[in-house]
Design a protein around this motif. Sequence first.
Motif, PDB file in Angstrom:
ATOM      1  N   ALA A   1       0.816  -1.220   0.000  1.00 29.11           N
ATOM      2  CA  ALA A   1       0.000   0.000   0.000  1.00 29.11           C
ATOM      3  C   ALA A   1       0.849   1.270   0.000  1.00 29.11           C
ATOM      4  CB  ALA A   1      -0.955   0.001   1.191  1.00 29.11           C
ATOM      5  N   VAL A   2       1.979   1.248   0.713  1.00 26.08           N
ATOM      6  CA  VAL A   2       2.823   2.441   0.761  1.00 26.08           C
ATOM      7  C   VAL A   2       3.331   2.788  -0.634  1.00 26.08           C
ATOM      8  CG1 VAL A   2       5.089   3.284   1.521  1.00 26.08           C
ATOM      9  CG2 VAL A   2       3.523   2.284   3.174  1.00 26.08           C
ATOM     10  N   LEU A   3       3.704   1.765  -1.364  1.00 24.62           N
ATOM     11  CA  LEU A   3       4.179   1.961  -2.731  1.00 24.62           C
ATOM     12  C   LEU A   3       3.058   2.547  -3.596  1.00 24.62           C
ATOM     13  CD1 LEU A   3       6.786   1.421  -4.221  1.00 24.62           C
ATOM     14  CD2 LEU A   3       5.966  -0.864  -4.773  1.00 24.62           C
ATOM     15  N   GLU A   4       1.888   1.924  -3.496  1.00 27.02           N
ATOM     16  CA  GLU A   4       0.745   2.410  -4.278  1.00 27.02           C
ATOM     17  C   GLU A   4       0.365   3.838  -3.862  1.00 27.02           C
ATOM     18  OE1 GLU A   4      -1.947  -0.887  -3.539  1.00 27.02           O
ATOM     19  OE2 GLU A   4      -0.308  -2.166  -4.245  1.00 27.02           O
ATOM     20  N   GLY A   5       0.507   4.099  -2.557  1.00 29.90           N
ATOM     21  CA  GLY A   5       0.185   5.437  -2.037  1.00 29.90           C
ATOM     22  C   GLY A   5       1.249   6.479  -2.364  1.00 29.90           C
ATOM     23  N   SER A   6       2.377   6.044  -2.925  1.00 22.19           N
ATOM     24  CA  SER A   6       3.466   6.975  -3.231  1.00 22.19           C
ATOM     25  C   SER A   6       3.597   7.258  -4.721  1.00 22.19           C
ATOM     26  CB  SER A   6       4.806   6.398  -2.751  1.00 22.19           C
ATOM     27  OG  SER A   6       4.739   6.034  -1.394  1.00 22.19           O
ATOM     28  N   VAL A   7       2.868   6.484  -5.529  1.00 22.09           N
ATOM     29  CA  VAL A   7       3.022   6.581  -6.985  1.00 22.09           C
ATOM     30  C   VAL A   7       2.652   7.976  -7.504  1.00 22.09           C
ATOM     31  CG1 VAL A   7       2.085   5.749  -9.175  1.00 22.09           C
ATOM     32  CG2 VAL A   7       2.818   4.115  -7.433  1.00 22.09           C
ATOM     33  N   LYS A   8       1.586   8.547  -6.934  1.00 29.58           N
ATOM     34  CA  LYS A   8       1.173   9.888  -7.375  1.00 29.58           C
ATOM     35  C   LYS A   8       2.271  10.916  -7.115  1.00 29.58           C
ATOM     36  CE  LYS A   8      -3.776   9.304  -6.675  1.00 29.58           C
ATOM     37  NZ  LYS A   8      -4.810   9.501  -5.639  1.00 29.58           N
ATOM     38  N   MET A   9       2.960  10.761  -5.992  1.00 34.90           N
ATOM     39  CA  MET A   9       4.056  11.688  -5.672  1.00 34.90           C
ATOM     40  C   MET A   9       5.219  11.497  -6.635  1.00 34.90           C
ATOM     41  SD  MET A   9       4.177  12.166  -1.564  1.00 34.90           S
ATOM     42  CE  MET A   9       3.341  10.665  -1.132  1.00 34.90           C
TER      43      MET A   9
END
Lengths: 189, 189
Positions: A125-133
Amino acid sequence: MSEFVYRNKEELLYSQRVAQLSKALWRVIEKDWQCWIKPYDLNINEHHILTITYYMKGASVSDVAKYGSMHVSTAFNFSKKLEERGLLTFSKRDDDKRNTYIEITEQGKELIDEANRHYFDTSHAVLEGSVKMKELYGRFPEFLEMTAIVRNIYGNEFIETLEQSFQSLSHTLDVIDQEVHHSELMKEA
Amino acid sequence: MSEFVYRNKEELLYSQRVAQLSKALWRVIEKDWQCWIKPYDLNINEHHILTITYYMKGASVSDVAKYGSMHVSTAFNFSKKLEERGLLTFSKRDDDKRNTYIEITEQGKELIDEANRHYFDTSHAVLEGSVKMKELYGRFPEFLEMTAIVRNIYGNEFIETLEQSFQSLSHTLDVIDQEVHHSELMKEA
Protein backbone atom coordinates in the motif's frame (compact mmCIF):
# COMPACT_ATOMS: atom_id res chain seq x y z
CA MET A 1 -1.61 31.52 33.13
CA SER A 2 -0.25 28.17 34.25
CA GLU A 3 3.03 27.71 32.46
CA PHE A 4 3.29 23.96 32.58
CA VAL A 5 0.56 22.69 30.29
CA TYR A 6 0.46 25.72 28.03
CA ARG A 7 4.15 25.87 27.29
CA ASN A 8 4.14 22.26 26.18
CA LYS A 9 0.88 22.17 24.25
CA GLU A 10 2.59 22.42 20.88
CA GLU A 11 5.03 19.66 21.86
CA LEU A 12 2.27 17.39 23.12
CA LEU A 13 0.15 17.87 19.99
CA TYR A 14 3.15 17.35 17.71
CA SER A 15 4.26 14.25 19.58
CA GLN A 16 0.81 12.63 19.59
CA ARG A 17 0.25 13.51 15.92
CA VAL A 18 3.49 11.77 14.91
CA ALA A 19 2.56 8.80 17.11
CA GLN A 20 -0.81 8.35 15.38
CA LEU A 21 0.54 8.80 11.85
CA SER A 22 3.36 6.40 12.62
CA LYS A 23 0.93 3.80 14.01
CA ALA A 24 -1.29 4.09 10.93
CA LEU A 25 1.68 3.80 8.58
CA TRP A 26 3.31 0.91 10.44
CA ARG A 27 0.07 -1.10 10.68
CA VAL A 28 -0.40 -1.10 6.91
CA ILE A 29 3.29 -1.87 6.28
CA GLU A 30 3.16 -4.69 8.84
CA LYS A 31 0.14 -6.24 7.12
CA ASP A 32 1.72 -6.06 3.66
CA TRP A 33 5.05 -7.37 4.96
CA GLN A 34 3.30 -10.36 6.58
CA CYS A 35 1.37 -11.11 3.37
CA TRP A 36 4.50 -10.93 1.25
CA ILE A 37 6.59 -13.38 3.32
CA LYS A 38 3.81 -15.76 4.35
CA PRO A 39 4.57 -18.28 1.53
CA TYR A 40 8.09 -18.66 2.97
CA ASP A 41 6.78 -19.56 6.42
CA LEU A 42 8.49 -16.56 8.02
CA ASN A 43 7.23 -13.87 10.36
CA ILE A 44 8.43 -10.26 10.14
CA ASN A 45 11.11 -10.65 12.81
CA GLU A 46 12.47 -13.84 11.23
CA HIS A 47 12.56 -12.23 7.79
CA HIS A 48 14.19 -9.13 9.22
CA ILE A 49 16.88 -11.21 10.97
CA LEU A 50 17.69 -13.03 7.73
CA THR A 51 17.93 -9.82 5.69
CA ILE A 52 20.13 -8.12 8.30
CA THR A 53 22.56 -11.06 8.38
CA TYR A 54 22.42 -11.28 4.58
CA TYR A 55 23.09 -7.64 3.78
CA MET A 56 25.27 -6.77 6.79
CA LYS A 57 27.52 -9.75 6.14
CA GLY A 58 28.05 -11.04 9.64
CA ALA A 59 26.15 -9.50 12.51
CA SER A 60 26.09 -10.20 16.23
CA VAL A 61 22.81 -10.96 18.01
CA SER A 62 22.89 -7.44 19.46
CA ASP A 63 23.43 -5.95 15.98
CA VAL A 64 20.39 -7.86 14.79
CA ALA A 65 18.36 -6.58 17.74
CA LYS A 66 19.51 -3.00 17.14
CA TYR A 67 19.02 -2.88 13.37
CA GLY A 68 15.85 -4.94 13.47
CA SER A 69 14.29 -2.74 16.19
CA MET A 70 13.60 -5.76 18.40
CA HIS A 71 14.54 -7.04 21.87
CA VAL A 72 17.81 -8.97 22.20
CA SER A 73 15.84 -11.95 23.54
CA THR A 74 13.45 -11.75 20.55
CA ALA A 75 16.40 -11.63 18.16
CA PHE A 76 18.01 -14.61 19.88
CA ASN A 77 14.88 -16.77 20.07
CA PHE A 78 13.89 -16.26 16.44
CA SER A 79 17.49 -16.77 15.32
CA LYS A 80 17.46 -20.13 17.12
CA LYS A 81 14.37 -21.16 15.15
CA LEU A 82 16.00 -20.09 11.89
CA GLU A 83 19.13 -22.07 12.82
CA GLU A 84 16.95 -25.18 13.33
CA ARG A 85 15.61 -24.68 9.81
CA GLY A 86 19.17 -24.45 8.44
CA LEU A 87 18.71 -20.84 7.36
CA LEU A 88 21.50 -19.41 9.53
CA THR A 89 24.38 -20.53 11.76
CA PHE A 90 25.72 -19.23 15.06
CA SER A 91 29.42 -18.75 15.66
CA LYS A 92 31.95 -17.16 18.01
CA ARG A 93 34.78 -15.02 16.72
CA ASP A 94 38.35 -15.48 17.87
CA ASP A 95 38.74 -11.75 18.41
CA ASP A 96 35.40 -11.38 20.20
CA LYS A 97 34.49 -14.27 22.47
CA ARG A 98 31.70 -12.43 24.25
CA ASN A 99 29.31 -11.91 21.35
CA THR A 100 27.48 -14.55 19.36
CA TYR A 101 27.61 -13.92 15.63
CA ILE A 102 25.00 -14.99 13.11
CA GLU A 103 25.71 -15.93 9.54
CA ILE A 104 23.10 -16.64 6.90
CA THR A 105 23.45 -19.95 5.04
CA GLU A 106 23.18 -20.43 1.27
CA GLN A 107 19.72 -21.88 1.90
CA GLY A 108 18.80 -18.72 3.82
CA LYS A 109 20.04 -16.51 1.00
CA GLU A 110 18.05 -18.49 -1.53
CA LEU A 111 14.89 -18.02 0.53
CA ILE A 112 15.43 -14.25 0.74
CA ASP A 113 16.23 -14.00 -2.99
CA GLU A 114 13.10 -15.99 -3.74
CA ALA A 115 11.00 -13.66 -1.59
CA ASN A 116 12.45 -10.61 -3.37
CA ARG A 117 11.73 -12.14 -6.77
CA HIS A 118 8.09 -12.36 -5.70
CA TYR A 119 7.89 -8.96 -4.03
CA PHE A 120 5.29 -7.70 -6.47
CA ASP A 121 3.06 -10.76 -6.20
CA THR A 122 1.40 -9.11 -3.20
CA SER A 123 0.29 -5.52 -2.77
CA HIS A 124 2.30 -2.85 -0.95
CA ALA A 125 0.00 0.00 0.00
CA VAL A 126 2.82 2.44 0.76
CA LEU A 127 4.18 1.96 -2.73
CA GLU A 128 0.75 2.41 -4.28
CA GLY A 129 0.19 5.44 -2.04
CA SER A 130 3.47 6.97 -3.23
CA VAL A 131 3.02 6.58 -6.98
CA LYS A 132 1.17 9.89 -7.37
CA MET A 133 4.06 11.69 -5.67
CA LYS A 134 6.53 9.97 -7.97
CA GLU A 135 4.50 11.16 -10.98
CA LEU A 136 4.30 14.68 -9.59
CA TYR A 137 7.90 15.14 -8.43
CA GLY A 138 9.69 12.68 -10.70
CA ARG A 139 10.93 10.62 -7.77
CA PHE A 140 9.75 8.87 -4.65
CA PRO A 141 9.50 10.84 -1.37
CA GLU A 142 12.81 10.94 0.48
CA PHE A 143 11.41 10.96 4.03
CA LEU A 144 14.11 13.40 5.13
CA GLU A 145 12.28 14.39 8.32
CA MET A 146 11.58 10.82 9.35
CA THR A 147 15.17 9.81 8.55
CA ALA A 148 16.53 12.76 10.54
CA ILE A 149 14.42 11.84 13.57
CA VAL A 150 15.40 8.16 13.38
CA ARG A 151 19.04 9.32 13.06
CA ASN A 152 18.72 11.55 16.12
CA ILE A 153 17.21 8.70 18.13
CA TYR A 154 19.25 5.68 16.97
CA GLY A 155 22.48 7.47 15.95
CA ASN A 156 24.38 8.07 12.71
CA GLU A 157 25.67 4.52 12.58
CA PHE A 158 22.12 3.16 12.42
CA ILE A 159 21.24 5.14 9.30
CA GLU A 160 24.61 4.47 7.67
CA THR A 161 24.26 0.73 8.23
CA LEU A 162 20.74 0.90 6.82
CA GLU A 163 22.03 2.65 3.70
CA GLN A 164 24.85 0.13 3.31
CA SER A 165 22.42 -2.75 3.62
CA PHE A 166 20.25 -1.21 0.89
CA GLN A 167 23.28 -0.92 -1.40
CA SER A 168 23.98 -4.56 -0.70
CA LEU A 169 20.33 -5.44 -1.44
CA SER A 170 20.51 -3.40 -4.65
CA HIS A 171 23.59 -5.35 -5.75
CA THR A 172 21.86 -8.64 -4.91
CA LEU A 173 18.87 -7.65 -7.03
CA ASP A 174 21.18 -6.94 -9.97
CA VAL A 175 22.67 -10.42 -9.63
CA ILE A 176 19.18 -11.99 -9.49
CA ASP A 177 18.30 -9.97 -12.55
CA GLN A 178 21.32 -11.18 -14.51
CA GLU A 179 20.50 -14.75 -13.57
CA VAL A 180 16.90 -14.38 -14.74
CA HIS A 181 18.17 -12.75 -17.94
CA HIS A 182 20.72 -15.52 -18.47
CA SER A 183 18.17 -18.31 -17.98
CA GLU A 184 15.78 -16.57 -20.40
CA LEU A 185 18.54 -16.38 -23.00
CA MET A 186 19.22 -20.09 -22.50
CA LYS A 187 15.54 -20.86 -23.03
CA GLU A 188 15.50 -18.85 -26.26
CA ALA A 189 18.66 -20.59 -27.54
CA MET B 1 17.78 -7.55 -19.89
CA SER B 2 15.02 -9.18 -17.86
CA GLU B 3 12.40 -6.50 -17.41
CA PHE B 4 10.67 -7.79 -14.32
CA VAL B 5 13.18 -7.39 -11.54
CA TYR B 6 15.05 -4.48 -13.07
CA ARG B 7 12.07 -2.30 -13.76
CA ASN B 8 10.90 -2.66 -10.18
CA LYS B 9 14.22 -2.35 -8.37
CA GLU B 10 13.68 1.28 -7.43
CA GLU B 11 10.17 0.48 -6.18
CA LEU B 12 11.37 -2.49 -4.14
CA LEU B 13 14.21 -0.52 -2.54
CA TYR B 14 11.95 2.44 -1.80
CA SER B 15 9.24 0.23 -0.32
CA GLN B 16 11.63 -1.73 1.91
CA ARG B 17 13.40 1.47 3.02
CA VAL B 18 10.12 3.02 4.15
CA ALA B 19 9.20 -0.25 5.89
CA GLN B 20 12.40 -0.30 7.92
CA LEU B 21 12.30 3.39 8.84
CA SER B 22 8.66 3.02 9.79
CA LYS B 23 9.41 0.00 11.97
CA ALA B 24 12.26 1.80 13.73
CA LEU B 25 10.12 4.89 14.32
CA TRP B 26 7.06 2.97 15.50
CA ARG B 27 9.04 0.77 17.91
CA VAL B 28 10.39 3.77 19.78
CA ILE B 29 7.01 5.52 19.79
CA GLU B 30 5.34 2.33 21.02
CA LYS B 31 7.81 2.03 23.91
CA ASP B 32 7.35 5.66 24.97
CA TRP B 33 3.57 5.46 24.62
CA GLN B 34 3.48 2.34 26.84
CA CYS B 35 5.69 4.02 29.46
CA TRP B 36 3.55 7.15 29.51
CA ILE B 37 0.20 5.37 30.07
CA LYS B 38 1.45 2.56 32.34
CA PRO B 39 0.46 4.39 35.57
CA TYR B 40 -3.16 4.44 34.34
CA ASP B 41 -3.25 0.67 33.83
CA LEU B 42 -3.94 1.05 30.09
CA ASN B 43 -2.32 -0.52 27.05
CA ILE B 44 -1.88 1.41 23.79
CA ASN B 45 -5.08 0.09 22.20
CA GLU B 46 -7.15 0.86 25.29
CA HIS B 47 -5.70 4.35 25.50
CA HIS B 48 -6.28 4.86 21.80
CA ILE B 49 -9.91 3.75 22.07
CA LEU B 50 -10.53 6.18 24.93
CA THR B 51 -8.94 9.13 23.10
CA ILE B 52 -10.84 8.40 19.88
CA THR B 53 -14.18 8.28 21.71
CA TYR B 54 -13.20 11.37 23.73
CA TYR B 55 -12.12 13.58 20.83
CA MET B 56 -14.45 12.20 18.15
CA LYS B 57 -17.47 12.64 20.42
CA GLY B 58 -19.33 9.44 19.72
CA ALA B 59 -17.78 6.77 17.56
CA SER B 60 -18.94 3.35 16.42
CA VAL B 61 -16.82 0.26 17.06
CA SER B 62 -15.82 0.29 13.39
CA ASP B 63 -14.83 3.98 13.60
CA VAL B 64 -12.62 3.10 16.57
CA ALA B 65 -11.05 0.23 14.62
CA LYS B 66 -10.46 2.45 11.59
CA TYR B 67 -9.04 5.49 13.36
CA GLY B 68 -7.12 3.41 15.87
CA SER B 69 -5.54 1.23 13.15
CA MET B 70 -6.73 -1.97 14.82
CA HIS B 71 -8.95 -4.96 14.05
CA VAL B 72 -12.68 -4.60 14.71
CA SER B 73 -12.45 -7.57 17.11
CA THR B 74 -9.52 -5.94 18.95
CA ALA B 75 -11.47 -2.68 19.20
CA PHE B 76 -14.52 -4.51 20.51
CA ASN B 77 -12.68 -6.68 23.05
CA PHE B 78 -10.68 -3.83 24.56
CA SER B 79 -13.78 -1.61 24.59
CA LYS B 80 -15.56 -4.33 26.62
CA LYS B 81 -12.76 -4.24 29.19
CA LEU B 82 -12.95 -0.46 29.38
CA GLU B 83 -16.72 -0.67 29.85
CA GLU B 84 -16.21 -3.05 32.79
CA ARG B 85 -13.92 -0.43 34.35
CA GLY B 86 -16.62 2.23 33.89
CA LEU B 87 -14.50 4.22 31.45
CA LEU B 88 -16.92 3.99 28.54
CA THR B 89 -20.47 2.88 27.68
CA PHE B 90 -21.97 1.06 24.72
CA SER B 91 -25.17 2.22 23.07
CA LYS B 92 -27.35 1.79 19.99
CA ARG B 93 -28.65 4.76 18.06
CA ASP B 94 -32.27 5.09 17.03
CA ASP B 95 -31.26 6.06 13.50
CA ASP B 96 -28.63 3.32 13.19
CA LYS B 97 -29.57 0.05 14.86
CA ARG B 98 -26.82 -1.97 13.17
CA ASN B 99 -23.78 -0.26 14.67
CA THR B 100 -22.72 -0.25 18.30
CA TYR B 101 -21.62 3.18 19.47
CA ILE B 102 -19.13 3.90 22.20
CA GLU B 103 -19.22 6.87 24.50
CA ILE B 104 -16.53 7.82 26.99
CA THR B 105 -17.73 8.39 30.57
CA GLU B 106 -16.72 11.30 32.82
CA GLN B 107 -14.41 8.88 34.62
CA GLY B 108 -12.81 7.97 31.27
CA LYS B 109 -12.32 11.63 30.40
CA GLU B 110 -10.72 12.30 33.77
CA LEU B 111 -8.27 9.46 33.21
CA ILE B 112 -7.27 10.79 29.77
CA ASP B 113 -6.94 14.36 31.10
CA GLU B 114 -4.80 13.05 33.95
CA ALA B 115 -2.55 11.19 31.49
CA ASN B 116 -2.16 14.35 29.36
CA ARG B 117 -1.29 16.42 32.43
CA HIS B 118 1.56 13.98 33.05
CA TYR B 119 2.69 13.66 29.43
CA PHE B 120 6.10 15.12 30.16
CA ASP B 121 6.78 12.95 33.21
CA THR B 122 8.14 10.31 30.83
CA SER B 123 10.45 10.75 27.86
CA HIS B 124 9.30 10.93 24.26
CA ALA B 125 12.23 10.18 21.97
CA VAL B 126 10.52 11.51 18.82
CA LEU B 127 10.01 14.85 20.53
CA GLU B 128 13.61 14.95 21.73
CA GLY B 129 14.77 13.89 18.27
CA SER B 130 12.79 16.74 16.69
CA VAL B 131 13.96 19.60 18.90
CA LYS B 132 17.02 20.34 16.75
CA MET B 133 14.78 20.66 13.69
CA LYS B 134 12.49 22.99 15.60
CA GLU B 135 15.50 25.15 16.50
CA LEU B 136 16.75 25.12 12.91
CA TYR B 137 13.48 25.72 11.09
CA GLY B 138 11.49 27.50 13.77
CA ARG B 139 8.84 24.82 13.83
CA PHE B 140 8.38 21.10 14.16
CA PRO B 141 8.56 18.90 11.04
CA GLU B 142 5.24 18.71 9.23
CA PHE B 143 5.56 15.16 7.91
CA LEU B 144 3.91 16.14 4.65
CA GLU B 145 5.11 13.04 2.78
CA MET B 146 4.02 10.65 5.52
CA THR B 147 0.66 12.43 5.83
CA ALA B 148 0.14 12.31 2.05
CA ILE B 149 0.86 8.58 1.96
CA VAL B 150 -1.43 7.86 4.93
CA ARG B 151 -4.08 10.01 3.18
CA ASN B 152 -3.68 8.04 -0.05
CA ILE B 153 -4.00 4.74 1.80
CA TYR B 154 -6.70 5.50 4.38
CA GLY B 155 -8.56 8.27 2.52
CA ASN B 156 -9.19 12.00 3.04
CA GLU B 157 -11.71 11.39 5.78
CA PHE B 158 -9.11 9.62 7.91
CA ILE B 159 -6.73 12.61 7.91
CA GLU B 160 -9.57 15.10 8.36
CA THR B 161 -10.90 13.19 11.36
CA LEU B 162 -7.37 13.02 12.79
CA GLU B 163 -7.03 16.81 12.41
CA GLN B 164 -10.42 17.40 14.02
CA SER B 165 -9.51 15.16 16.93
CA PHE B 166 -6.30 17.15 17.44
CA GLN B 167 -8.28 20.39 17.49
CA SER B 168 -10.53 18.81 20.07
CA LEU B 169 -7.50 17.67 22.09
CA SER B 170 -6.04 21.16 21.81
CA HIS B 171 -9.24 22.66 23.20
CA THR B 172 -9.28 20.11 26.02
CA LEU B 173 -5.71 21.05 26.96
CA ASP B 174 -6.71 24.71 27.13
CA VAL B 175 -9.51 23.80 29.54
CA ILE B 176 -7.12 21.73 31.68
CA ASP B 177 -4.75 24.67 31.66
CA GLN B 178 -7.40 27.12 32.82
CA GLU B 179 -8.36 24.76 35.63
CA VAL B 180 -4.74 24.42 36.75
CA HIS B 181 -4.40 28.20 36.55
CA HIS B 182 -7.59 28.70 38.51
CA SER B 183 -6.58 26.28 41.26
CA GLU B 184 -3.18 27.98 41.51
CA LEU B 185 -4.85 31.38 41.89
CA MET B 186 -7.06 29.93 44.61
CA LYS B 187 -3.99 28.64 46.45
CA GLU B 188 -2.35 32.06 46.28
CA ALA B 189 -5.49 33.82 47.54
